[in-house]
Design a protein around this motif. Structure first.
Motif, PDB file in Angstrom:
ATOM      1  N   SER A 144       0.859  -1.181   0.000  1.00 43.88           N
ATOM      2  CA  SER A 144       0.000   0.000   0.000  1.00 43.88           C
ATOM      3  C   SER A 144       0.893   1.227   0.000  1.00 43.88           C
ATOM      4  CB  SER A 144      -0.932   0.007   1.218  1.00 43.88           C
ATOM      5  OG  SER A 144      -0.182   0.083   2.414  1.00 43.88           O
TER       6      SER A 144
ATOM      7  N   VAL B 232      -4.260   1.843  -2.469  1.00 47.25           N
ATOM      8  CA  VAL B 232      -4.852   1.740  -1.135  1.00 47.25           C
ATOM      9  C   VAL B 232      -4.499   0.398  -0.517  1.00 47.25           C
ATOM     10  CG1 VAL B 232      -7.033   1.650   0.151  1.00 47.25           C
ATOM     11  CG2 VAL B 232      -6.746   3.282  -1.725  1.00 47.25           C
ATOM     12  N   ARG B 233      -4.637  -0.664  -1.307  1.00 48.06           N
ATOM     13  CA  ARG B 233      -4.330  -2.010  -0.829  1.00 48.06           C
ATOM     14  C   ARG B 233      -3.979  -2.884  -2.012  1.00 48.06           C
ATOM     15  NH1 ARG B 233      -6.213  -4.946   4.030  1.00 48.06           N
ATOM     16  NH2 ARG B 233      -6.860  -2.852   4.552  1.00 48.06           N
TER      17      ARG B 233
ATOM     18  N   ARG C  10      -6.998   0.919  -6.102  1.00 47.09           N
ATOM     19  CA  ARG C  10      -6.383   2.241  -6.217  1.00 47.09           C
ATOM     20  C   ARG C  10      -7.192   3.293  -5.467  1.00 47.09           C
ATOM     21  NH1 ARG C  10      -5.912   1.353 -12.620  1.00 47.09           N
ATOM     22  NH2 ARG C  10      -3.943   0.217 -12.676  1.00 47.09           N
ATOM     23  N   ARG C  11      -6.539   4.389  -5.184  1.00 45.79           N
ATOM     24  CA  ARG C  11      -7.152   5.502  -4.474  1.00 45.79           C
ATOM     25  C   ARG C  11      -8.407   6.019  -5.204  1.00 45.79           C
ATOM     26  NH1 ARG C  11      -5.356   7.358  -0.262  1.00 45.79           N
ATOM     27  NH2 ARG C  11      -3.230   6.640  -0.565  1.00 45.79           N
TER      28      ARG C  11
END
Length: 113
Positions: free
Chosen positions: A41, A46-47, A67-68
């Motif tokens: 991350s 994000v993950r 993704r963000r």
């Protein structure tokens, strides 16, 4: 015997395109026998998760990330594990997106601090 990646943190040495991993991304690797996996991350990711196998100094894995901007992406990567002169490890990666167009190379290595 090749050094284990278990518990090691890796960071990219350069930013990739927007929506991909960048210098703020942190990978935490795990290894058991010939199996590898990691969580990552940071930056636009994000993950992310990767799972695959290791044979000697070669890694072969699939990755998926959130993704963000709320989009997801996945792909395939092969990596070579290299030892740097100061003893840190570096992964030289060749990757291909499977969920979108694109491929490339990147390098991640253990941080020096």
């Amino acid at each position: 015997m090749a050094r284990s990646l278990d518990g090691l943190v890796f960071v990219p040495v350069a930013d990739q395109a927007p929506g991909q991993v960048g210098r703020e991304t942190r990978f935490v690797y795990h290894e058991q026998e010939d199996r590898i996996w990691a969580e990552y991350s940071g930056g636009d990711v994000v993950r992310g998760h990767l799972v695959g196998t290791r044979s000697g100094d070669g890694l072969d894995f699939r990755y998926v990330q959130l993704r963000r901007d709320g989009t997801t992406a996945s792909g395939h990567c092969t990596s070579l594990v290299r030892e740097l002169p100061d003893g840190r490890l570096r992964l030289e990666e060749t990757w291909t997106w499977e969920s979108q167009e694109g491929s490339g190379t990147s390098v991640v290595e253990q941080p020096s601090d």
